[in-house]
Design a protein around this motif. Structure first.
Motif, PDB file in Angstrom:
ATOM      1  N   SER A  41      34.842  30.798  68.198  1.00  0.00           N
ATOM      2  CA  SER A  41      35.529  31.892  67.448  1.00  0.00           C
ATOM      3  C   SER A  41      34.709  32.099  66.140  1.00  0.00           C
ATOM      4  N   LEU A  42      35.540  32.823  65.305  1.00  0.00           N
ATOM      5  CA  LEU A  42      34.727  33.232  63.999  1.00  0.00           C
ATOM      6  C   LEU A  42      34.169  32.010  63.464  1.00  0.00           C
ATOM      7  N   TYR A  43      32.682  32.075  62.932  1.00  0.00           N
ATOM      8  CA  TYR A  43      32.144  30.671  62.555  1.00  0.00           C
ATOM      9  C   TYR A  43      31.353  31.346  61.325  1.00  0.00           C
ATOM     10  N   LEU A  44      31.591  30.667  60.090  1.00  0.00           N
ATOM     11  CA  LEU A  44      30.698  31.341  58.973  1.00  0.00           C
ATOM     12  C   LEU A  44      30.031  29.905  58.520  1.00  0.00           C
ATOM     13  N   SER A  59      27.955  33.284  63.024  1.00  0.00           N
ATOM     14  CA  SER A  59      27.870  33.709  64.613  1.00  0.00           C
ATOM     15  C   SER A  59      28.996  33.198  65.074  1.00  0.00           C
ATOM     16  N   THR A  60      29.325  33.865  66.540  1.00  0.00           N
ATOM     17  CA  THR A  60      30.123  33.404  67.471  1.00  0.00           C
ATOM     18  C   THR A  60      29.283  33.837  68.705  1.00  0.00           C
ATOM     19  N   LYS A  61      29.371  32.512  69.740  1.00  0.00           N
ATOM     20  CA  LYS A  61      29.092  32.347  70.943  1.00  0.00           C
ATOM     21  C   LYS A  61      30.038  33.039  71.838  1.00  0.00           C
ATOM     22  N   MET A  62      29.511  34.081  72.526  1.00  0.00           N
ATOM     23  CA  MET A  62      30.361  34.925  73.443  1.00  0.00           C
ATOM     24  C   MET A  62      30.996  34.169  74.699  1.00  0.00           C
ATOM     25  N   PRO A  71      37.934  40.583  74.982  1.00  0.00           N
ATOM     26  CA  PRO A  71      38.899  40.225  74.166  1.00  0.00           C
ATOM     27  C   PRO A  71      38.435  39.202  72.940  1.00  0.00           C
ATOM     28  N   VAL A  72      37.701  38.470  73.186  1.00  0.00           N
ATOM     29  CA  VAL A  72      36.945  37.842  72.172  1.00  0.00           C
ATOM     30  C   VAL A  72      36.525  38.319  71.294  1.00  0.00           C
ATOM     31  N   LEU A  73      35.549  39.480  71.660  1.00  0.00           N
ATOM     32  CA  LEU A  73      34.610  40.263  70.917  1.00  0.00           C
ATOM     33  C   LEU A  73      35.461  41.085  69.953  1.00  0.00           C
ATOM     34  N   ASP A  74      36.550  41.586  70.483  1.00  0.00           N
ATOM     35  CA  ASP A  74      37.525  42.404  69.893  1.00  0.00           C
ATOM     36  C   ASP A  74      38.015  41.715  68.619  1.00  0.00           C
ATOM     37  N   LEU A  75      38.516  40.589  68.898  1.00  0.00           N
ATOM     38  CA  LEU A  75      39.187  39.752  68.072  1.00  0.00           C
ATOM     39  C   LEU A  75      38.127  39.288  66.910  1.00  0.00           C
ATOM     40  N   TYR A 109      34.083  47.744  62.929  1.00  0.00           N
ATOM     41  CA  TYR A 109      32.840  47.268  64.220  1.00  0.00           C
ATOM     42  C   TYR A 109      33.430  47.335  65.339  1.00  0.00           C
ATOM     43  N   ALA A 110      32.920  48.106  66.308  1.00  0.00           N
ATOM     44  CA  ALA A 110      33.200  48.347  67.671  1.00  0.00           C
ATOM     45  C   ALA A 110      32.383  49.066  68.602  1.00  0.00           C
ATOM     46  N   PHE A 111      32.039  48.759  69.785  1.00  0.00           N
ATOM     47  CA  PHE A 111      31.414  49.545  70.661  1.00  0.00           C
ATOM     48  C   PHE A 111      32.014  50.564  71.172  1.00  0.00           C
ATOM     49  N   PRO A 112      31.494  51.638  71.480  1.00  0.00           N
ATOM     50  CA  PRO A 112      32.134  52.504  72.050  1.00  0.00           C
ATOM     51  C   PRO A 112      33.167  52.336  73.572  1.00  0.00           C
ATOM     52  N   GLY A 113      34.264  52.603  73.432  1.00  0.00           N
ATOM     53  CA  GLY A 113      35.064  52.265  74.761  1.00  0.00           C
ATOM     54  C   GLY A 113      35.532  50.941  74.773  1.00  0.00           C
ATOM     55  N   MET A 114      35.025  50.217  73.946  1.00  0.00           N
ATOM     56  CA  MET A 114      35.412  48.762  73.836  1.00  0.00           C
ATOM     57  C   MET A 114      36.872  48.349  73.747  1.00  0.00           C
TER      58      MET A 114
END
Length: 126
Positions: A41-44, A59-62, A71-75, A109-114
């Motif tokens: 998840s979110l890691y500082l 960073s966050t490993k996908m 879903p993980v990327l969106d959160l 932050y988001a990619f188009p269509g994400m």
């Protein structure tokens, strides 16, 4: 091979106590609502003495499961968006390995269509 999301903020002035408290609230809210126990998840990171202007980095490993990536990327990007809004005046760099993640004032932050529900359903997400 793994793919990771990286996020960092630089600013000549350090975080204030109020900003640090806001960051802690955002991280805690993200952790308590993140539904994927087996996913990173979110890691500082802790402070970086070699970069005195760095006020936040992480960073966050996908996931390897393609149905979980969006879903993980969106959160995580939602939380990074909240962090950016809590730390005004910083220069941000958010990227998925070598691909920069676009910023938009309205959506963060988001990619188009994400966030397209049809695409998410097609990929097997919820």
């Amino acid at each position: 091979m793994s793919v990771s999301l990286y996020y960092s903020a630089n600013r000549p002035t350090p975080r204030t106590r109020a900003e640090t408290a806001a960051v802690e609230r955002i991280v805690a809210a993200h952790a308590s609502s993140f539904p994927y126990e087996d996913q990173e998840s979110l890691y500082l990171y802790d402070g970086d003495d070699s970069r005195p202007d760095r006020i936040l980095a992480g960073s966050t490993k996908m996931p390897f499961d393609p149905a979980l990536v969006l879903p993980v990327l969106d959160l995580v990007l939602g939380s990074v968006t909240a962090l950016r809004r809590a730390l005004p005046g910083a220069e941000w760099h958010v990227h998925l390995d070598d691909l920069d993640v676009p910023w938009g004032e309205a959506d963060g932050y988001a990619f188009p269509g994400m966030r397209d529900t049809d695409l998410t359903a097609e990929l097997g997400g919820s």
